[in-house]
Design a protein around this motif. Structure first.
Motif, PDB file in Angstrom:
ATOM      1  N   VAL A   1     -37.551 -91.571 -64.302  1.00  0.00           N
ATOM      2  CA  VAL A   1     -37.567 -90.553 -65.798  1.00  0.00           C
ATOM      3  C   VAL A   1     -37.095 -91.680 -66.990  1.00  0.00           C
ATOM      4  CG1 VAL A   1     -36.872 -88.687 -66.994  1.00  0.00           C
ATOM      5  CG2 VAL A   1     -37.703 -88.542 -64.453  1.00  0.00           C
TER       6      VAL A   1
ATOM      7  N   LEU B   1     -31.321 -85.792 -63.127  1.00  0.00           N
ATOM      8  CA  LEU B   1     -30.903 -85.410 -61.831  1.00  0.00           C
ATOM      9  C   LEU B   1     -31.887 -86.743 -61.025  1.00  0.00           C
ATOM     10  CD1 LEU B   1     -32.692 -81.985 -60.961  1.00  0.00           C
ATOM     11  CD2 LEU B   1     -30.598 -83.109 -61.190  1.00  0.00           C
ATOM     12  N   CYS B   2     -32.669 -87.989 -61.952  1.00  0.00           N
ATOM     13  CA  CYS B   2     -33.835 -89.030 -61.370  1.00  0.00           C
ATOM     14  C   CYS B   2     -33.755 -89.698 -62.475  1.00  0.00           C
ATOM     15  CB  CYS B   2     -34.600 -87.892 -60.583  1.00  0.00           C
ATOM     16  SG  CYS B   2     -35.552 -89.388 -59.121  1.00  0.00           S
TER      17      CYS B   2
ATOM     18  N   HIS C   1     -35.562 -84.849 -55.490  1.00  0.00           N
ATOM     19  CA  HIS C   1     -34.546 -84.361 -56.625  1.00  0.00           C
ATOM     20  C   HIS C   1     -34.425 -83.867 -57.518  1.00  0.00           C
ATOM     21  CE1 HIS C   1     -30.786 -87.194 -54.936  1.00  0.00           C
ATOM     22  NE2 HIS C   1     -32.375 -87.938 -54.444  1.00  0.00           N
ATOM     23  N   THR C   2     -35.880 -83.632 -58.648  1.00  0.00           N
ATOM     24  CA  THR C   2     -36.263 -82.704 -59.896  1.00  0.00           C
ATOM     25  C   THR C   2     -36.453 -81.169 -58.551  1.00  0.00           C
ATOM     26  OG1 THR C   2     -38.333 -83.087 -59.443  1.00  0.00           O
ATOM     27  CG2 THR C   2     -37.156 -84.523 -60.834  1.00  0.00           C
TER      28      THR C   2
ATOM     29  N   HIS D   1     -32.424 -79.597 -56.452  1.00  0.00           N
ATOM     30  CA  HIS D   1     -31.590 -79.965 -57.441  1.00  0.00           C
ATOM     31  C   HIS D   1     -31.865 -78.771 -59.022  1.00  0.00           C
ATOM     32  CE1 HIS D   1     -30.275 -83.374 -56.525  1.00  0.00           C
ATOM     33  NE2 HIS D   1     -29.234 -82.783 -55.998  1.00  0.00           N
ATOM     34  N   THR D   2     -33.223 -77.831 -58.835  1.00  0.00           N
ATOM     35  CA  THR D   2     -33.553 -76.897 -59.580  1.00  0.00           C
ATOM     36  C   THR D   2     -33.588 -75.611 -58.904  1.00  0.00           C
ATOM     37  OG1 THR D   2     -36.141 -77.180 -59.897  1.00  0.00           O
ATOM     38  CG2 THR D   2     -34.289 -79.066 -61.458  1.00  0.00           C
TER      39      THR D   2
ATOM     40  N   TYR E   1     -38.278 -88.835 -56.618  1.00  0.00           N
ATOM     41  CA  TYR E   1     -38.221 -88.127 -57.534  1.00  0.00           C
ATOM     42  C   TYR E   1     -39.111 -87.032 -57.575  1.00  0.00           C
ATOM     43  CZ  TYR E   1     -40.506 -86.073 -61.835  1.00  0.00           C
ATOM     44  OH  TYR E   1     -40.926 -85.118 -63.059  1.00  0.00           O
TER      45      TYR E   1
ATOM     46  N   ALA F   1     -37.550 -81.424 -69.621  1.00  0.00           N
ATOM     47  CA  ALA F   1     -37.775 -81.735 -69.062  1.00  0.00           C
ATOM     48  C   ALA F   1     -37.454 -82.745 -68.540  1.00  0.00           C
ATOM     49  CB  ALA F   1     -39.319 -81.009 -67.763  1.00  0.00           C
TER      50      ALA F   1
ATOM     51  N   HIS G   1     -42.282 -80.263 -62.841  1.00  0.00           N
ATOM     52  CA  HIS G   1     -43.651 -81.034 -64.027  1.00  0.00           C
ATOM     53  C   HIS G   1     -43.717 -80.201 -64.439  1.00  0.00           C
ATOM     54  CE1 HIS G   1     -45.967 -84.084 -65.713  1.00  0.00           C
ATOM     55  NE2 HIS G   1     -44.462 -84.776 -65.443  1.00  0.00           N
TER      56      HIS G   1
ATOM     57  N   GLU H   1     -33.549 -83.062 -68.170  1.00  0.00           N
ATOM     58  CA  GLU H   1     -33.185 -82.150 -66.447  1.00  0.00           C
ATOM     59  C   GLU H   1     -33.663 -83.163 -65.301  1.00  0.00           C
ATOM     60  OE1 GLU H   1     -30.963 -79.167 -66.826  1.00  0.00           O
ATOM     61  OE2 GLU H   1     -31.507 -78.708 -64.582  1.00  0.00           O
ATOM     62  N   HIS H   2     -34.707 -83.640 -65.418  1.00  0.00           N
ATOM     63  CA  HIS H   2     -35.169 -84.735 -64.239  1.00  0.00           C
ATOM     64  C   HIS H   2     -34.691 -85.565 -64.400  1.00  0.00           C
ATOM     65  CE1 HIS H   2     -39.293 -81.846 -63.494  1.00  0.00           C
ATOM     66  NE2 HIS H   2     -38.138 -81.157 -62.930  1.00  0.00           N
TER      67      HIS H   2
END
Ligand SMILES: Nc1ncnc2c1ncn2[C@@H]1O[C@H](COP(=O)(O)OP(=O)(O)O)[C@@H](O)[C@H]1O
Ligand SMILES: Nc1ncnc2c1ncn2[C@@H]1O[C@H](COP(=O)(O)OP(=O)(O)O)[C@@H](O)[C@H]1O
Ligand SMILES: [Mg+2]
Ligand SMILES: [Mg+2]
Ligand SMILES: [Mg+2]
Ligand SMILES: [Mg+2]
Ligand SMILES: [Mg+2]
Lengths: 420, 420
Positions: free
Chosen positions: B101, B96-97, B149-150, B153-154, B146, B89, B236, B92-93
């Motif tokens: 992160v 994306l951001c 985007h997370t 995009h998922t 955050y 995570a 998350h 991946e996150h």
């Protein structure tokens, strides 16, 4: 079994016999007698090849998946791994409801081949029975039993979270079949698509109206999201009246190759939606010999009984297992009968509305999408067919938009009658 | 690296140094200088060990999972595989951001160990900043970024069905952490449980009332089902104010070990719910030096801005990618701006109501469940603390029951003010 160490279609009878001979689980079902075997390909479905093998001392059915969609051709590839998921579902559902699922004798992952019980005559496909105007007094009893048992026992009402998530994960592998449903049920009918067809020119305006109906598109988006995201139970995934074989005393559910963890309402809706399609098609089959009035009444009664029996049986299973492993409603929380009834009523009401939503989506796609139903297709006169289809389509559109206003299946049946 | 070929806790500094030395991805972050390393265990969280490693030429953080829940002890086993999902995570996150992160330097599945960027001072845990009465002008901007985007995009708004289902399947493996959430958020607060606690005797009646509130239990069942069944996006899974580190200019989200494909509203709700808890705790921290009025106003403003910015950014991403691979809303169907706006409004309204539902569940569990928040815990006077907690609890109960009536975040803020 070196001859079958890689995939090959068993379209040749000699090859088929060779395969069966080399597979004890199959040859034993024929009493190891191969001299006078009768092998017939009967796949009238859209996707696969189905062979009936009958000998002097036994019989079986061989179903084989091929790497494309049979009714379209090699231009539409489709994973033959679907046979694996069909087998998994036949076995799981068969374990849960042995009376209504044919026994699996054998599965060969390489050959994408299932050997199963031959549902011998007088078993016929339910859809064909309905088209012929036949009635099946035990159908509601049996189908409600099948749906209640398979859906309840594969949900979090019965599963632990641990078992549920691992089963969900495995059936995520059946993604190509899910995508196919997404496309042909939830997308194509609402847009211009090369595969769409309808009774033209009669329904040209109706098909266009579907593509331009913002409210309908809003509703179908919600249903599609639920189909894609909600892992509620191991659903059959293709539970129309062509996936049920019947006699007057037996009801057998076949062909769960679309199985995955999805919303329960998709199965119940598919089934009831196809009964409603059958109802609207009856007018097109009425003639001087048979006005179809009794048959229509029986279909309406069956729709009502199926839901009501399903609800009753589902809630009974819930009550029976309320102290079990299921993690959705812990007994220490839902610890008084008033509360338990409250959550059960809410659950069943939500499921009812999902059922109506998915049912209407399945009806719509059978009239303006790629795959039509023989109930309508077999009405020779195109104008007469279009009249039947239009009534079904308008009813389905109304049902999708207004589904949350329906309180009971009796309300739905009344609304169907209203169309007449 | 034979010394670390099986799992062992790195609690010993010498061992830690040995591990780092043998791991180029880590040693390089310290400029390969090991002479004057400062190693400090700072895990104030509930589950894991976190070591800050600072040398003359660099720094890093080592987070290691152990096979039980740290704050409870070995009596509550918990898979150390959670470190794997946390890493997945974070990566991946983070992809994306990246601004919000921390970078992952290294992951060791055997050792259940993550090496990542040290969020150096003045970074502190947001919760601690809020308790101190500090304000963070960029927080709403950053956290909305955050989350938008997370989550976007998922989801299937961006993913193909194929990618989505395979990601869903993988994160089904994080089931033990999901079960923990099910238990401590959706179950224990609504039943007698050895782990529950509250400010006694003041809240004895309030805790009992939660356990006897049928309407609340009906609502929490629906939320729990959504949590268990709906694979909407890679969430998350533990997005409270203790999982965010901040300075005046930087906002970093840590600790996604509960990550899985679940409902978006669970993340947004967890975060906003914890801001609301902070708001209700401020009264307990007010003193003659600081009446907390400004801080409270800022929190309310931040709650409003966070949702509104989130919604704006989420919809902007949707518009930007509306012709992309996402399979939820095909452009050929949602092909006019009126319709697109209609579905977006519906989507965001549903997400808003999910957010309020999950947010209130997260608030309730922090007052009568096992894990409390320092915002309240640090209020020394128990009676004063209980007053704050009761206000928060009553607000949360109302919000869970009435959430569908709220039209906008401004309505929610007004309702919070009303409690005063
Ligand atoms: N076990 C069986 N016994 C008898 N007939 C069967 C059996 N399975 C399938 N059939 C026949 O084969 C047809 C196609 O089978 P089906 O499983 O629906 O294939 P498809 O996946 O291609 O739709 C059915 O409509 C039915 O007539
Ligand atoms: N990358 C980091 N940089 C600085 N401090 C960190 C970092 N990660 C964690 N911490 C500190 O360690 C504490 C616990 O970390 P966290 O990831 O929340 O562990 P847990 O899973 O046990 O809750 C945090 O509250 C924070 O103070
Ligand atoms: Mg079939
Ligand atoms: Mg039975
Ligand atoms: Mg089939
Ligand atoms: Mg933490
Ligand atoms: Mg954590």
């Amino acid at each position: 079994m070196a001859a079958f160490s890689e995939f090959r279609p068993l379209s040749d009878s000699a090859l088929m016999v060779e395969y069966i001979k080399s597979t004890p689980a199959l040859s034993s079902k024929l009493g190891d007698q191969f001299d006078d075997l009768d092998i017939k390909e009967v796949g009238d479905g859209n996707l696969n090849f189905v062979y009936i093998v009958v000998g002097s001392s036994g019989s079986l059915v061989i179903k084989q998946a091929i790497p494309y969609i049979r009714c379209i051709g090699e231009s539409w590839p489709m994973t033959k791994e679907r046979a694996y998921f069909e087998t998994r579902a036949l076995r799981e559902h068969g374990h849960l409801c042995p009376d209504h699922v044919p026994e699996v004798y054998h599965f060969d992952r390489t050959m994408c081949l299932i050997g199963m019980r031959y549902l011998e005559p007088p078993h016929i496909i339910l859809r064909k029975g309905l088209i012929a105007g036949l009635v099946y007094p035990l159908l509601a009893e049996h189908m409600s039993e099948y749906m209640a048992h398979t859906l309840f026992h594969t949900s979090l009402l019965y599963h632990t979270t641990t078992d549920h998530k691992s089963a969900v994960a495995e059936f995520c592998g059946n993604v190509e079949l899910c995508r196919l449903t997404e496309q042909v049920v939830f997308s194509d009918p609402y847009k211009v698509s090369q595969y769409n067809r309808w009774t033209t020119p009669y329904l040209d305006g109706d098909a266009k109206a579907v593509r331009e109906d913002n409210t309908l598109k809003l509703e179908v988006a919600e249903l599609k999201s639920m189909f894609c995201e909600r892992a509620q139970a191991l659903i059959h995934g293709d539970l129309h009246t062509g996936s049920v074989m019947v006699t007057q005393v037996s009801t057998q559910v076949i062909d769960p190759e679309f199985a995955f963890y999805g919303p329960m309402g998709f199965d119940v809706g598919a089934y009831l939606g196809n009964l409603i399609l059958s109802f609207f098609s009856q007018e097109g089959h009425a003639n001087e010999e048979n006005d179809r009035k009794d048959c229509k009444e029986w279909i309406l009664r069956t729709i009502g009984e199926t839901w009501n029996l399903f609800e009753m049986k589902f809630v009974a299973l819930w009550n029976k297992h309320k102290e079990g492993y299921g993690e959705a409603y812990l007994p220490a929380i839902y610890n008084n009968s008033e509360l338990l009834q409250l959550v059960q009523r809410k659950f069943m009401t939500d499921l009812f509305h999902d059922t109506l939503g998915f049912g209407s989506a399945k009806m719509i796609r059978r009239i303006v999408g790629v795959a039509h139903v023989e109930d309508f297709e077999s009405i020779q006169d195109a104008s007469r067919r279009a009249d039947c289809e239009r009534k079904a389509l308008n009813f389905a559109k109304m049902l999708m938009k207004e589904r949350r206003k329906f309180q009971s299946i009796e309300d739905v049946v009344l609304a169907i009658r209203d169309v007449q």
